[in-house]
Design an enzyme around this catalytic site. Structure first.
Site, PDB file in Angstrom:
ATOM      1  N   TYR A   1      93.235  53.951  38.798  1.00 33.38           N
ATOM      2  CA  TYR A   1      92.819  52.684  38.048  1.00 33.38           C
ATOM      3  C   TYR A   1      90.984  53.384  37.708  1.00 33.38           C
ATOM      4  O   TYR A   1      90.679  52.837  36.354  1.00 33.38           O
ATOM      5  CB  TYR A   1      93.263  51.968  38.688  1.00 33.38           C
ATOM      6  CG  TYR A   1      93.243  50.295  37.617  1.00 33.38           C
ATOM      7  CD1 TYR A   1      94.259  50.321  36.581  1.00 33.38           C
ATOM      8  CD2 TYR A   1      92.413  49.772  38.251  1.00 33.38           C
ATOM      9  CE1 TYR A   1      93.839  49.093  35.892  1.00 33.38           C
ATOM     10  CE2 TYR A   1      91.670  48.332  37.874  1.00 33.38           C
ATOM     11  CZ  TYR A   1      93.382  48.002  36.435  1.00 33.38           C
ATOM     12  OH  TYR A   1      92.898  46.468  34.879  1.00 33.38           O
TER      13      TYR A   1
ATOM     14  N   SER B   1      86.906  47.462  33.523  1.00 32.43           N
ATOM     15  CA  SER B   1      87.307  46.988  35.005  1.00 32.43           C
ATOM     16  C   SER B   1      86.617  46.596  35.743  1.00 32.43           C
ATOM     17  O   SER B   1      85.453  48.141  35.285  1.00 32.43           O
ATOM     18  CB  SER B   1      88.190  47.239  35.423  1.00 32.43           C
ATOM     19  OG  SER B   1      88.353  46.820  37.344  1.00 32.43           O
TER      20      SER B   1
END
Length: 246
Positions: free
Chosen positions: A157, A144
């Site tokens: 995350y 990401s």
């Protein structure tokens, strides 16, 4: 430069919807037999398989929770059901449990790391032997833009995705001489269920492209990295983010 064996199989984790489903369909369109992994979305996974078969491809829905599965047994199951070795692995399964660090619980940390990072390592470790034996392999980790770029409320995350990028580089260096490539794709703000409840109009103002990306645009990057044409591309991260990381 090696070419993909005829009986090569691709395993895409978390492939029942969103980015994973688009990746599975894209790889099938490129000639891979595809294992469409899912944890709970059996009906959705079967729909992905049906779309692949309707387009002339080969696929099987494989139910397994990658956070707890015996990864060697999972790989053996995929090989048995699709008739060839897993020579492309796309580590896509992931979850988000967002909160600022002061309020992030141990469970929220463990679930995100235990879903987004640890299974990717275990599956990669266990699939490498068959890839090295075949002198051909493609591992693509779905990271990401949040990995290298701070985003408040996502320390768990971000840690998992940054870990994927670091793991990608290291394993790539270890197996580069064996015809195996290991790369990452780092999506930005992509239109999926995970982003459906976010303030889209406000977020896109900070994106140079001024729009969300699509799962198909991420899948196109994965399709390239899994192809014969990407045989000299390894240890890198390809950003699909509309310029967010620029």
């Amino acid at each position: 430069m090696s070419t993909r064996p005829d009986n090569a199989v691709a395993l895409v984790t978390g492939a029942s919807k969103g980015i994973g489903a688009a990746i599975a369909q894209s790889l099938a369109a490129d000639g891979w037999a595809v294992a469409v992994n899912y944890r709970s979305g059996e009906a959705a996974a079967n729909e992905v398989v049906a779309k692949i078969e309707a387009a002339g491809g080969k696929a099987k829905a494989i139910g397994a929770d990658v956070t707890t599965a015996d990864t060697k047994a999972l790989l053996e199951q995929v090989t048995g059901e699709l008739g060839g070795p897993v020579l492309a692995l796309v580590n896509n399964a992931g979850v988000a449990r967002d909160n600022i660090a002061l309020q992030l619980t141990d469970e929220d940390w463990d679930v995100v790391i235990g879903t987004n990072l640890s299974p990717a390592f275990k599956l990669t470790r266990d699939v490498l032997r068959s890839m090295i034996k075949a002198r051909y392999g493609r591992v693509v980790n779905i990271a990401s833009v949040v990995g290298p770029r701070a985003n408040a409320g996502q320390s768990n995350y971000a840690a998992a995705k940054a870990g994927l990028i670091g793991m990608t580089k290291t394993i790539a260096a270890e197996v580069a001489r064996r015809g195996v490539t290991v790369n990452a794709v780092a999506p930005g703000f992509i239109a999926t269920d995970m982003t459906a409840d976010l303030a889209t109009d406000e977020i896109v103002k900070a994106i140079p492209a001024r729009r969300q990306g699509t799962p198909e645009e991420v899948a196109a990057a994965v399709r390239f990295l899994a192809s014969d044409d990407a045989g000299y591309v390894t240890g890198t991260t390809l950003y699909v983010d509309g310029g967010m990381s620029a």
